[in-house]
Motif scaffolding. Sequence first.
Motif, PDB file in Angstrom:
ATOM      1  N   GLY A  19      40.989  18.382  54.656  1.00 18.57           N
ATOM      2  CA  GLY A  19      39.952  19.682  55.325  1.00 18.57           C
ATOM      3  C   GLY A  19      40.823  20.915  55.289  1.00 18.57           C
ATOM      4  O   GLY A  19      39.961  21.659  54.473  1.00 18.57           O
ATOM      5  N   PHE A  20      42.043  21.438  55.251  1.00 21.32           N
ATOM      6  CA  PHE A  20      42.660  22.667  54.983  1.00 21.32           C
ATOM      7  C   PHE A  20      42.703  22.521  54.190  1.00 21.32           C
ATOM      8  O   PHE A  20      42.584  24.580  53.494  1.00 21.32           O
ATOM      9  N   GLY A  21      43.190  21.937  52.822  1.00 16.04           N
ATOM     10  CA  GLY A  21      42.973  22.533  51.032  1.00 16.04           C
ATOM     11  C   GLY A  21      41.967  23.056  51.090  1.00 16.04           C
ATOM     12  O   GLY A  21      41.479  23.549  50.008  1.00 16.04           O
ATOM     13  N   PHE A  22      41.224  21.960  51.462  1.00 20.65           N
ATOM     14  CA  PHE A  22      39.331  22.264  50.764  1.00 20.65           C
ATOM     15  C   PHE A  22      38.622  23.716  50.957  1.00 20.65           C
ATOM     16  O   PHE A  22      38.657  24.289  50.424  1.00 20.65           O
ATOM     17  N   VAL A  23      39.099  23.871  52.317  1.00 16.90           N
ATOM     18  CA  VAL A  23      38.583  24.885  52.814  1.00 16.90           C
ATOM     19  C   VAL A  23      39.472  26.225  52.132  1.00 16.90           C
ATOM     20  O   VAL A  23      38.848  28.072  52.097  1.00 16.90           O
ATOM     21  N   ALA A  24      40.543  26.654  52.273  1.00 17.04           N
ATOM     22  CA  ALA A  24      41.583  27.543  51.615  1.00 17.04           C
ATOM     23  C   ALA A  24      41.116  27.472  50.660  1.00 17.04           C
ATOM     24  O   ALA A  24      40.204  29.025  49.997  1.00 17.04           O
ATOM     25  N   LEU A  25      41.026  26.441  49.634  1.00 18.23           N
ATOM     26  CA  LEU A  25      40.492  27.225  47.769  1.00 18.23           C
ATOM     27  C   LEU A  25      39.057  27.786  48.018  1.00 18.23           C
ATOM     28  O   LEU A  25      38.574  28.326  46.951  1.00 18.23           O
ATOM     29  N   ILE A  26      38.445  27.463  48.536  1.00 18.39           N
ATOM     30  CA  ILE A  26      36.776  27.656  49.077  1.00 18.39           C
ATOM     31  C   ILE A  26      36.724  29.392  48.999  1.00 18.39           C
ATOM     32  O   ILE A  26      36.168  30.421  48.621  1.00 18.39           O
ATOM     33  N   THR A  27      38.013  29.452  50.004  1.00 16.57           N
ATOM     34  CA  THR A  27      37.561  30.789  50.934  1.00 16.57           C
ATOM     35  C   THR A  27      38.656  31.979  49.868  1.00 16.57           C
ATOM     36  O   THR A  27      38.254  33.204  49.544  1.00 16.57           O
ATOM     37  N   LEU A  28      39.631  31.573  48.661  1.00 17.72           N
ATOM     38  CA  LEU A  28      40.032  31.972  47.416  1.00 17.72           C
ATOM     39  C   LEU A  28      39.556  31.973  46.066  1.00 17.72           C
ATOM     40  O   LEU A  28      39.993  32.892  45.942  1.00 17.72           O
ATOM     41  N   LEU A  29      38.402  31.384  45.999  1.00 22.05           N
ATOM     42  CA  LEU A  29      37.213  31.305  45.071  1.00 22.05           C
ATOM     43  C   LEU A  29      36.767  32.758  44.944  1.00 22.05           C
ATOM     44  O   LEU A  29      36.714  33.049  43.191  1.00 22.05           O
ATOM     45  N   PRO A  30      36.620  33.631  45.733  1.00 24.81           N
ATOM     46  CA  PRO A  30      35.698  34.988  45.467  1.00 24.81           C
ATOM     47  C   PRO A  30      37.629  35.917  44.594  1.00 24.81           C
ATOM     48  O   PRO A  30      36.733  36.142  43.428  1.00 24.81           O
ATOM     49  N   TYR A  31      37.919  35.552  45.241  1.00 24.34           N
ATOM     50  CA  TYR A  31      39.933  36.201  44.245  1.00 24.34           C
ATOM     51  C   TYR A  31      39.735  35.412  43.035  1.00 24.34           C
ATOM     52  O   TYR A  31      40.102  35.928  42.008  1.00 24.34           O
ATOM     53  N   TYR A  32      40.251  34.390  42.666  1.00 29.83           N
ATOM     54  CA  TYR A  32      40.180  33.442  41.833  1.00 29.83           C
ATOM     55  C   TYR A  32      39.294  34.062  40.571  1.00 29.83           C
ATOM     56  O   TYR A  32      39.126  34.935  39.183  1.00 29.83           O
ATOM     57  N   ILE A  33      37.650  34.454  40.920  1.00 28.37           N
ATOM     58  CA  ILE A  33      36.813  34.752  40.421  1.00 28.37           C
ATOM     59  C   ILE A  33      37.305  36.187  39.548  1.00 28.37           C
ATOM     60  O   ILE A  33      37.312  36.591  38.559  1.00 28.37           O
ATOM     61  N   ASN A  34      37.682  37.000  40.819  1.00 30.64           N
ATOM     62  CA  ASN A  34      37.751  38.354  40.319  1.00 30.64           C
ATOM     63  C   ASN A  34      39.385  38.341  39.369  1.00 30.64           C
ATOM     64  O   ASN A  34      39.634  39.484  38.594  1.00 30.64           O
ATOM     65  N   GLU A  35      39.885  37.026  39.624  1.00 29.66           N
ATOM     66  CA  GLU A  35      41.398  37.302  38.667  1.00 29.66           C
ATOM     67  C   GLU A  35      41.364  36.795  37.242  1.00 29.66           C
ATOM     68  O   GLU A  35      41.980  37.169  36.286  1.00 29.66           O
ATOM     69  N   LEU A  36      40.982  35.731  37.443  1.00 22.09           N
ATOM     70  CA  LEU A  36      40.914  35.191  36.449  1.00 22.09           C
ATOM     71  C   LEU A  36      39.127  36.151  35.184  1.00 22.09           C
ATOM     72  O   LEU A  36      39.538  36.362  34.082  1.00 22.09           O
ATOM     73  N   ASP A  37      38.831  36.510  35.920  1.00 28.59           N
ATOM     74  CA  ASP A  37      37.001  37.114  35.414  1.00 28.59           C
ATOM     75  C   ASP A  37      37.121  36.716  34.201  1.00 28.59           C
ATOM     76  O   ASP A  37      36.650  37.152  32.639  1.00 28.59           O
ATOM     77  N   PRO A  38      35.684  35.974  34.534  1.00 28.87           N
ATOM     78  CA  PRO A  38      35.015  34.194  33.587  1.00 28.87           C
ATOM     79  C   PRO A  38      34.786  35.634  32.822  1.00 28.87           C
ATOM     80  O   PRO A  38      33.786  36.532  33.231  1.00 28.87           O
ATOM     81  N   SER A  39      34.214  34.474  31.460  1.00 25.60           N
ATOM     82  CA  SER A  39      33.390  36.341  30.161  1.00 25.60           C
ATOM     83  C   SER A  39      32.846  34.944  29.682  1.00 25.60           C
ATOM     84  O   SER A  39      33.241  33.777  28.979  1.00 25.60           O
ATOM     85  N   GLY A  40      32.061  35.048  28.495  1.00 24.84           N
ATOM     86  CA  GLY A  40      31.125  34.194  27.494  1.00 24.84           C
ATOM     87  C   GLY A  40      32.488  33.886  26.558  1.00 24.84           C
ATOM     88  O   GLY A  40      33.127  34.180  26.863  1.00 24.84           O
ATOM     89  N   THR A  41      32.387  32.525  26.384  1.00 27.87           N
ATOM     90  CA  THR A  41      32.864  31.884  25.334  1.00 27.87           C
ATOM     91  C   THR A  41      32.085  31.009  24.279  1.00 27.87           C
ATOM     92  O   THR A  41      30.757  30.669  24.827  1.00 27.87           O
ATOM     93  N   THR A  42      32.193  30.492  23.072  1.00 24.39           N
ATOM     94  CA  THR A  42      31.265  29.837  22.409  1.00 24.39           C
ATOM     95  C   THR A  42      32.505  28.720  21.875  1.00 24.39           C
ATOM     96  O   THR A  42      33.147  28.749  21.819  1.00 24.39           O
ATOM     97  N   VAL A  43      31.873  27.266  22.458  1.00 26.37           N
ATOM     98  CA  VAL A  43      33.049  26.614  22.373  1.00 26.37           C
ATOM     99  C   VAL A  43      31.853  25.388  21.148  1.00 26.37           C
ATOM    100  O   VAL A  43      30.460  24.545  21.502  1.00 26.37           O
TER     101      VAL A  43
END
Length: 453
Positions: A19-43
């Motif tokens: 449970g600790f590992g799962f919720v820690a990642l959920i808590t950090l998810l917004p920061y990962y979005i900011n850090e990785l700055d996802p953008s559109g791509t073509t595959v």
Amino acid sequence: MDENRRQFWALYLTRFAEGFGFVALITLLPYYINELDPSGTTVLGVTISAGLIVGLYTSGFTFVQTLAIVPLSWAGDRFDKRTVLLVVLGFGMVVYALFPLVDSSASFIAVRALQGIVVTGAGLMTLSLVGQIATGGTRANYIGKANAASFAASIVGSLSAGVVYEAFGFGPVFAIVVAIMFVAWLGTFRYLERDVTRVAGFPFTDLALNRRILTVSSFRFQYAFSVTLVRTWIPIFAGVAAAEGGLAYGGLAVALTVVAEKFTNMCCQPFTGTLSDRYGRALFVFAGGAAYGLVALAVPFAPAIGAALGAPSEIVVGIPAMLAGLAVPLGAWFPLETIPSQVTLFGDVSPAFLPLVALSGLLGVADSFREPASMALFADEGTDDGGVASSFGIRELVWRPGSVIAPLLGGWLMYEVSMASVFYVGGAFALTGVGTFFAILAWRHGASALTEW
């Protein structure tokens, strides 16, 4: 008895680590979005938008979780559950150690997918082993304690992960997760006895036709929509702007609305599990589900309740007079006038705040009646028919449609109808679920349906 107690504590620790590992990642998810700055791509000529990539941050995890249920459940029944759990925990340490190393959306999605295997495997094996080791007369109580450990992890993890990240970054957060999982691995290896049960064949086939499992699944399928909608939209209701139908509270206030549900659920489950062992499973599934639906219907009325009760718009705590003596020694370092006589914990909240926190807490109480009874019922049937891990696997599969579809439904309701409609629909799903459950029981058992099992 002492040997069993050590086994249970090892499993509770594992439940906490998962449970600790799962919720820690959920808590950090917004920061990962900011850090990785996802953008559109073509595959391969197909354009993938940034929004879809962000969606894959979660849906990739959920998709792999779903795929992992059947093979992990089968392995738990066919082989030694202790060995499977040790392998999953060892794999989990590697997976969580990889999170600080991700440097792109693709790598993050891949590692999150691997996390889905860890969370699913640890959850299935710990609950299966708790249900198998406990006797029928104590099963819901021990499952309730295991769930309480998971809720404790959710509270501690959600409150600590953000603080550690702000001070030190991603690395130390996941170092803590890996350390907790390593301690859980050691406890499992040292205290958990080998599982000697072996189930040949494919127990999913027989259990899928089990009459009690089918009956409770008629409730669980609908209830998944209710819980997913309500749990997801309580913090959204609290935090989004008033123009979108929310209350526009700050982060701490929003966090408290979430923690209230987890805290009451954690505190109540061992007790309600004991009551379920004593008075029967079906009654508690029905009562908990019905109460959850009724409380969910009341959530949109939190502003009206707060106004009627004259609830405050800010929460202020006075510093006790006994601390006044600290003024003299503190005065050597701080000017005396800087020592406050009171502290404002929550400012800029509306009178709806305290009623919303109370309603969230009541949702936790209601669900605490349902969850250990429901889990114990699946454990009862799996233990009796052979295949307790497969029984819990079926339980997970029944939940998946609601957990996937409900967020899409909630988003549509929020923007196309109203914020309140999300909770009305969520409450209705719980009530139709218990209605279906009772109708099937009454058809099979008559007037005494809720006390039959």
